[in-house]
Design a protein around this motif. Structure first.
Motif, short mmCIF file in Angstrom:
data_model
loop_
_atom_site.label_atom_id
_atom_site.label_comp_id
_atom_site.label_asym_id
_atom_site.label_seq_id
_atom_site.Cartn_x
_atom_site.Cartn_y
_atom_site.Cartn_z
N ASP A 135 -9.85 -4.77 -8.67
CA ASP A 135 -8.86 -5.79 -8.30
C ASP A 135 -7.54 -5.50 -9.01
O ASP A 135 -7.47 -5.51 -10.24
CB ASP A 135 -9.38 -7.17 -8.70
CG ASP A 135 -8.56 -8.30 -8.11
OD1 ASP A 135 -7.36 -8.11 -7.87
OD2 ASP A 135 -9.13 -9.40 -7.92
N ALA A 136 -6.50 -5.24 -8.23
CA ALA A 136 -5.21 -4.88 -8.81
C ALA A 136 -4.59 -6.00 -9.64
O ALA A 136 -3.75 -5.73 -10.50
CB ALA A 136 -4.24 -4.46 -7.70
N THR A 156 -8.47 -11.28 -14.10
CA THR A 156 -7.61 -11.53 -12.93
C THR A 156 -7.04 -12.94 -12.93
O THR A 156 -6.46 -13.38 -11.93
CB THR A 156 -8.41 -11.29 -11.63
OG1 THR A 156 -9.56 -12.13 -11.65
CG2 THR A 156 -8.85 -9.84 -11.53
N TRP A 201 0.83 -1.21 0.00
CA TRP A 201 0.00 0.00 0.00
C TRP A 201 0.86 1.26 0.00
O TRP A 201 0.60 2.21 -0.74
CB TRP A 201 -0.96 -0.01 1.19
CG TRP A 201 -1.67 1.29 1.44
CD1 TRP A 201 -1.78 1.95 2.63
CD2 TRP A 201 -2.41 2.08 0.50
NE1 TRP A 201 -2.53 3.09 2.49
CE2 TRP A 201 -2.93 3.21 1.18
CE3 TRP A 201 -2.66 1.96 -0.87
CZ2 TRP A 201 -3.69 4.20 0.56
CZ3 TRP A 201 -3.43 2.94 -1.51
CH2 TRP A 201 -3.94 4.05 -0.79
N ILE A 252 -5.11 -1.59 -12.88
CA ILE A 252 -5.95 -0.45 -12.49
C ILE A 252 -5.68 0.72 -13.44
O ILE A 252 -4.53 1.08 -13.68
CB ILE A 252 -5.64 -0.01 -11.05
CG1 ILE A 252 -5.90 -1.15 -10.06
CG2 ILE A 252 -6.44 1.23 -10.67
CD1 ILE A 252 -5.41 -0.87 -8.65
N GLU A 276 -3.93 -3.48 -0.62
CA GLU A 276 -3.67 -2.16 -1.19
C GLU A 276 -4.74 -1.69 -2.17
O GLU A 276 -5.05 -0.49 -2.24
CB GLU A 276 -2.28 -2.12 -1.86
CG GLU A 276 -2.09 -3.06 -3.03
CD GLU A 276 -1.70 -4.47 -2.63
OE1 GLU A 276 -1.33 -5.24 -3.54
OE2 GLU A 276 -1.76 -4.80 -1.43
N ASP A 277 -5.32 -2.62 -2.93
CA ASP A 277 -6.35 -2.19 -3.89
C ASP A 277 -7.63 -1.75 -3.17
O ASP A 277 -8.34 -0.84 -3.65
CB ASP A 277 -6.64 -3.27 -4.94
CG ASP A 277 -6.75 -4.67 -4.38
OD1 ASP A 277 -6.87 -4.81 -3.15
OD2 ASP A 277 -6.74 -5.63 -5.18
N LYS A 278 -7.92 -2.34 -2.01
CA LYS A 278 -9.07 -1.90 -1.22
C LYS A 278 -8.80 -0.54 -0.57
O LYS A 278 -9.67 0.33 -0.52
CB LYS A 278 -9.40 -2.93 -0.14
CG LYS A 278 -9.95 -4.25 -0.66
CD LYS A 278 -10.30 -5.19 0.48
CE LYS A 278 -10.82 -6.52 -0.05
NZ LYS A 278 -11.16 -7.45 1.05
N TYR A 306 -14.28 -2.21 -5.33
CA TYR A 306 -12.93 -1.79 -5.69
C TYR A 306 -12.47 -2.49 -6.96
O TYR A 306 -13.04 -3.49 -7.38
CB TYR A 306 -11.95 -2.09 -4.54
CG TYR A 306 -11.76 -3.56 -4.25
CD1 TYR A 306 -10.66 -4.25 -4.76
CD2 TYR A 306 -12.67 -4.26 -3.45
CE1 TYR A 306 -10.48 -5.61 -4.50
CE2 TYR A 306 -12.48 -5.61 -3.19
CZ TYR A 306 -11.39 -6.27 -3.72
OH TYR A 306 -11.21 -7.61 -3.46
#
Length: 314
Positions: free
Chosen positions: A182-183, A248, A119, A187, A219-221, A180
């Motif tokens: 999802d990385a 994903t 993050w 993104i 981190e994506d959240k 969110y």
């Protein structure tokens, strides 16, 4: 004794009435709350090919030059094999790409962030990106080194999107009340979203570097929470037929799933023709994907693409 019993009953009645009032208020949607909920989830689609073909040759040429994508790849020393594969394959199609690493590594050029926290890495990468490139690029694509991206398809998807609007695009996932991107699938942020993010990153109450929860959020959240404070909400990207374009999983995993769920329509049940990303790839799979996407061509077949996106010189 009677007086105490009477007080107890009154307390129960008043308490019950208060609970009912709170419940009713909780169900009333007012102003900003209603608007936020309405915008919370969007499905946005790629342009229809016929619409693009209706444009003049000059308009198409201008559009193809106007979409410029800056790529951010977050890496750690353990990812060196993937790092090399991404550097040698799809990242060359970005208009500019930079690797943001957890520490300084001599083997590859990178921007050292000096942290192992994903993050914090993401925050720092976005902050540096905005400071350096806010006047040069309109679209910003962040990916992990296990992701394979087809940048030309990304540019086509963004063709009619206005980067001055707050876009936050990818494969959306719902987690409780939070939606969110999802990385793992990558993104995409427009310059307006990145501008808003750069401001909220300075607000430790709304967007803390270290969360105050018992458990740590991915981190994506964390990114989605910070963006939500600025009025930017996750949007799921789809092709003109409603199929996801940010994946994903790898092609192999998606085909296996399609074979078990859609045995008569494996290809259509698997992936979009204009897929933008696949994830969970090993380094050698990156090279195989590069071969299939960019090098393999049946001779004698003529391609009539609506637009041509050329990679940077060299």
């Amino acid at each position: 004794m009677i007086s105490e019993g009477s007080s107890f009953v009154k307390g129960l009645v008043l308490g019950g009435a208060f609970c009912m009032l709170v419940t009713l208020l909780g169900h009333i949607k007012v102003g900003h709350g209603t608007k936020a909920h309405h915008h919370e989830h969007h499905h946005i689609q790629a342009p229809n090919k016929e619409d693009v073909l209706n444009l003049s040759e000059g308009e198409r040429m201008e559009l193809s030059k106007s979409i410029r994508v800056y790529c951010i790849i977050l890496v750690k020393p353990k990812d060196l094999g993937h790092w090399a594969a991404v550097k040698e394959t799809w990242s060359k199609h970005c208009d500019k790409v930079e690797f943001y690493s957890s520490e300084n590594i001599k083997v590859f050029d990178s921007v050292a962030l000096n942290t192992n926290d994903m993050w914090v890495m993401m925050r720092k990468a976005y902050k540096i990106t905005y400071e350096r490139y806010k006047d040069e690029f309109s679209w910003f694509f962040l990916a992990y080194p296990t992701t394979f991206a087809i940048i030309e398809n990304l540019k086509y998807f963004l063709l009619k999107k206005d980067a001055s609007q707050p876009f936050y695009i990818g494969h959306t996932v719902k987690s409780g009340d939070l939606e969110y991107v999802d990385a793992e699938g990558g993104i995409v942020l427009s310059i307006e979203s990145l501008r808003r993010l750069s401001h909220v990153l300075e607000d430790s109450d709304k967007c803390p570097e270290q969360g105050g929860m018992i458990w740590k959020l991915a981190e994506d959240k964390q990114l989605a929470i910070c963006l939500k404070y600025t009025g930017v909400f996750a949007e799921n990207a789809e092709d003109s037929e409603g199929r996801d374009v940010f994946n994903t999983k790898s092609v192999g995993a998606l085909i296996k799933e399609a074979m078990s769920t859609h045995p008569q329509q494996v290809v259509d049940g698997c992936c979009s023709d204009m897929a933008i990303t696949f994830s969970g790839l090993a380094p050698n799979h990156m090279h195989v994907m590069m071969y299939g996407v960019y090098r393999l061509r049946p001779y004698g077949h003529t391609y009539n693409d609506a637009l041509v996106f050329l990679p940077p010189a060299g």
